[in-house]
Write a protein that holds these residues in place. Structure first.
Motif, PDB file in Angstrom:
ATOM      1  N   THR A  53       0.856  -1.185   0.000  1.00  0.00           N
ATOM      2  CA  THR A  53       0.000   0.000   0.000  1.00  0.00           C
ATOM      3  C   THR A  53       0.895   1.239   0.000  1.00  0.00           C
ATOM      4  O   THR A  53       2.116   1.143   0.166  1.00  0.00           O
ATOM      5  N   ALA A  54       0.286   2.401  -0.166  1.00  0.00           N
ATOM      6  CA  ALA A  54       1.050   3.645  -0.162  1.00  0.00           C
ATOM      7  C   ALA A  54       1.739   3.858   1.190  1.00  0.00           C
ATOM      8  O   ALA A  54       2.877   4.329   1.253  1.00  0.00           O
ATOM      9  N   GLN A  55       1.074   3.486   2.257  1.00  0.00           N
ATOM     10  CA  GLN A  55       1.653   3.651   3.589  1.00  0.00           C
ATOM     11  C   GLN A  55       2.902   2.783   3.741  1.00  0.00           C
ATOM     12  O   GLN A  55       3.908   3.227   4.308  1.00  0.00           O
ATOM     13  N   TRP A  69       4.902   1.765   1.284  1.00  0.00           N
ATOM     14  CA  TRP A  69       5.956   2.332   0.444  1.00  0.00           C
ATOM     15  C   TRP A  69       6.601   3.532   1.137  1.00  0.00           C
ATOM     16  O   TRP A  69       7.824   3.677   1.134  1.00  0.00           O
ATOM     17  N   ILE A  70       5.794   4.389   1.728  1.00  0.00           N
ATOM     18  CA  ILE A  70       6.327   5.555   2.435  1.00  0.00           C
ATOM     19  C   ILE A  70       7.183   5.117   3.617  1.00  0.00           C
ATOM     20  O   ILE A  70       8.258   5.670   3.866  1.00  0.00           O
ATOM     21  N   ARG A  71       6.749   4.101   4.318  1.00  0.00           N
ATOM     22  CA  ARG A  71       7.510   3.588   5.460  1.00  0.00           C
ATOM     23  C   ARG A  71       8.882   3.068   5.003  1.00  0.00           C
ATOM     24  O   ARG A  71       9.908   3.349   5.639  1.00  0.00           O
ATOM     25  N   ILE A  72       8.913   2.334   3.917  1.00  0.00           N
ATOM     26  CA  ILE A  72      10.187   1.806   3.404  1.00  0.00           C
ATOM     27  C   ILE A  72      11.103   2.949   2.977  1.00  0.00           C
ATOM     28  O   ILE A  72      12.305   2.950   3.276  1.00  0.00           O
ATOM     29  N   ILE A  73      10.545   3.960   2.288  1.00  0.00           N
ATOM     30  CA  ILE A  73      11.351   5.088   1.829  1.00  0.00           C
ATOM     31  C   ILE A  73      11.913   5.871   3.016  1.00  0.00           C
ATOM     32  O   ILE A  73      13.084   6.277   3.016  1.00  0.00           O
TER      33      ILE A  73
END
Length: 119
Positions: free
Chosen positions: A30-32, A34-38
């Motif tokens: 999910t977008a959340q 992906w943001i967490r990984i980045i």
């Protein structure tokens, strides 16, 4: 030959599972996530140089403490001038082409004239 077939069969199963699980992981992102990984990777990239610097300082202090404990001097090794029989230079060196100007005073330098006259 049974053992070799067994190993290849298990490697094939492991490859199939890795591919299937990898595809499923990317499909379920999910977008959340992906943001967490980045954020995690970016934070690591920002903090890593500071961690390495801290580790280097700590290692240097540890080496110096061990050298002091063993009674070793920091510059105990011979330098190139002592091997040649020369003295250790007391002042800074001069740039090639500079000479000491004895007339004008101590510490001043002037540029040597080019003997060919092609300035």
């Amino acid at each position: 030959m049974d053992y070799v077939d067994y190993v290849f069969e298990n490697l094939n199963i492991a490859k199939d599972r890795l591919v299937t699980n990898s595809i499923a992981s990317f499909e379920g992102m999910t977008a959340q996530r992906w943001i967490r990984i980045i954020v995690i990777i970016g934070g690591y990239m920002l903090v890593r140089p500071y961690l390495l610097g801290f580790a280097a300082k700590r290692q240097k202090a540890q080496f110096e403490a061990e050298a002091e404990e063993l009674g070793l001097e920091r510059d105990a090794g011979p330098n190139a001038n002592s091997l040649r029989g020369g003295k250790k230079p007391s002042g800074g060196g001069k740039v090639l082409g500079e000479i000491q100007d004895d007339d004008s005073g101590k510490g001043k330098t002037r540029q040597r004239k080019n003997p060919a006259g092609s300035d």
